[in-house]
Write an enzyme that holds these catalytic residues in place. Structure first.
Site, PDB file in Angstrom:
ATOM      1  N   PHE A 134       0.639  -1.117   0.003  1.00 30.80           N
ATOM      2  CA  PHE A 134       0.333  -0.304  -0.135  1.00 30.80           C
ATOM      3  C   PHE A 134       1.041   1.489  -0.096  1.00 30.80           C
ATOM      4  O   PHE A 134       0.449   2.017   0.256  1.00 30.80           O
ATOM      5  CB  PHE A 134      -0.742   0.277   0.993  1.00 30.80           C
ATOM      6  CG  PHE A 134      -1.448  -1.038   1.605  1.00 30.80           C
ATOM      7  CD1 PHE A 134      -2.089  -1.887  -0.172  1.00 30.80           C
ATOM      8  CD2 PHE A 134      -1.592  -2.289   2.354  1.00 30.80           C
ATOM      9  CE1 PHE A 134      -3.061  -3.128   0.141  1.00 30.80           C
ATOM     10  CE2 PHE A 134      -2.319  -3.158   2.225  1.00 30.80           C
ATOM     11  CZ  PHE A 134      -3.061  -3.969   1.421  1.00 30.80           C
ATOM     12  N   ARG A 135       1.893   1.045  -0.593  1.00 28.97           N
ATOM     13  CA  ARG A 135       2.924   2.283  -0.179  1.00 28.97           C
ATOM     14  C   ARG A 135       3.474   3.205   0.678  1.00 28.97           C
ATOM     15  O   ARG A 135       3.695   3.803   0.327  1.00 28.97           O
ATOM     16  CB  ARG A 135       1.703   3.305  -1.605  1.00 28.97           C
ATOM     17  CG  ARG A 135       1.455   2.972  -3.019  1.00 28.97           C
ATOM     18  CD  ARG A 135       1.468   3.685  -3.937  1.00 28.97           C
ATOM     19  NE  ARG A 135       1.071   2.834  -5.167  1.00 28.97           N
ATOM     20  CZ  ARG A 135       0.535   3.903  -6.247  1.00 28.97           C
ATOM     21  NH1 ARG A 135       1.612   4.806  -6.565  1.00 28.97           N
ATOM     22  NH2 ARG A 135       0.797   2.917  -7.151  1.00 28.97           N
ATOM     23  N   LEU A 136       3.537   1.894   1.920  1.00 27.21           N
ATOM     24  CA  LEU A 136       4.480   1.971   2.753  1.00 27.21           C
ATOM     25  C   LEU A 136       5.630   2.238   2.597  1.00 27.21           C
ATOM     26  O   LEU A 136       5.834   1.704   3.590  1.00 27.21           O
ATOM     27  CB  LEU A 136       3.078   2.186   4.011  1.00 27.21           C
ATOM     28  CG  LEU A 136       1.662   1.627   4.086  1.00 27.21           C
ATOM     29  CD1 LEU A 136       1.314   1.221   5.248  1.00 27.21           C
ATOM     30  CD2 LEU A 136       1.539   3.824   4.608  1.00 27.21           C
ATOM     31  N   HIS A 137       6.062   2.396   1.918  1.00 29.57           N
ATOM     32  CA  HIS A 137       6.725   2.445   1.670  1.00 29.57           C
ATOM     33  C   HIS A 137       7.992   3.145   2.735  1.00 29.57           C
ATOM     34  O   HIS A 137       7.548   4.160   3.563  1.00 29.57           O
ATOM     35  CB  HIS A 137       7.918   3.531  -0.104  1.00 29.57           C
ATOM     36  CG  HIS A 137       7.075   2.459  -0.970  1.00 29.57           C
ATOM     37  ND1 HIS A 137       6.871   1.066  -0.782  1.00 29.57           N
ATOM     38  CD2 HIS A 137       6.533   3.287  -1.649  1.00 29.57           C
ATOM     39  CE1 HIS A 137       6.108   1.033  -1.719  1.00 29.57           C
ATOM     40  NE2 HIS A 137       5.558   2.426  -2.302  1.00 29.57           N
TER      41      HIS A 137
END
Ligand SMILES: Cc1cc2nc3c(=O)[nH]c(=O)nc-3n(C[C@H](O)[C@H](O)[C@H](O)COP(=O)(O)O)c2cc1C
Length: 200
Positions: free
Chosen positions: A177-180
């Site tokens: 979820f793009r929580l890079h």
């Protein structure tokens, strides 16, 4: 954390991820993009192979008079980029820093460790210059093979290693979820290292 502990941590993180890339079966974990810019400030990039990494920096080998070699001599700063998609949920490492030519002994030792065909290739290539035909290159190779027959091939003087001494190292960890996650280590003008997180 002290400044020496921070830079040691950054290098250890690189070494750990590099090993993970090897174990994960990345096709070539040593492949990295090198970006340079000459005095016209226009960036150029290409792939090279990382040949050594330690506390002093990241070394690759190339022709000093090719395009990247010329750009780096005019403006000795480079950016390196690794992308290992098989490590964890994808990892990117960015390195930026000043560039220096490695010592002759170090370059000689690495050149001597290369297969003979690669050594001949280094002599035969006028990297980045116009090549009239593939045959012309084959001919140069054949000539050089004769010239060096029965003796050790010395390192061409204009072929050497370039070491990028990191001033910045950034580790990007992919996540769902793009929580890079991004961790930046950077060195200020006084030579002090700091570490912080960046928005993805
Ligand atoms: C996987 C891969 C590895 C490469 N490794 C090197 C290398 O270690 N050194 C090198 O000079 N060129 C290497 N090359 C070729 C460079 O990408 C580039 O074509 C060449 O160095 C000329 O670049 P320049 O004209 O910007 O100097 C490699 C290319 C690929 C695709």
């Amino acid at each position: 954390m002290s400044t020496t502990d921070l830079i040691a941590e950054a290098h250890a993180t690189f070494a750990q991820l590099f090993e993970e890339a090897r174990v994960a079966g990345e096709p070539d974990p040593t492949a990295m993009t090198v970006a340079t810019a000459g005095l016209d400030a226009r960036p150029s990039a290409r792939t090279v192979l990382l040949k050594s990494h330690d506390a002093r920096g990241f070394v690759f080998y190339t022709h000093l008079d090719g395009r990247k070699g010329r750009e780096l001599q005019a403006n000795p700063h480079a950016a390196l980029l690794f992308h290992w998609s098989r490590v964890r949920q994808g990892v990117q490492v960015r390195v930026e820093g000043a560039v220096e030519i490695v010592g002759d002994a170090e370059a000689d030792a690495y050149f001597a460790s290369r297969p003979r065909a690669s050594q001949l290739g280094a002599w035969a290539s006028k990297q980045s210059e116009t090549l009239e035909s593939r045959e012309a290159f084959e001919q140069r190779l054949a000539q050089l093979e004769q010239e060096f027959e029965g003796r050790e091939i010395p390192r061409p003087l204009r072929w050497s290693g370039l070491r990028v001494r990191p001033e910045k190292m950034e580790f990007w960890y992919g996540a769902e979820f793009r929580l890079h996650e991004r961790w930046l280590y950077e060195c200020d003008r006084a030579g002090e290292w700091s570490k912080r997180m960046l928005f993805p």
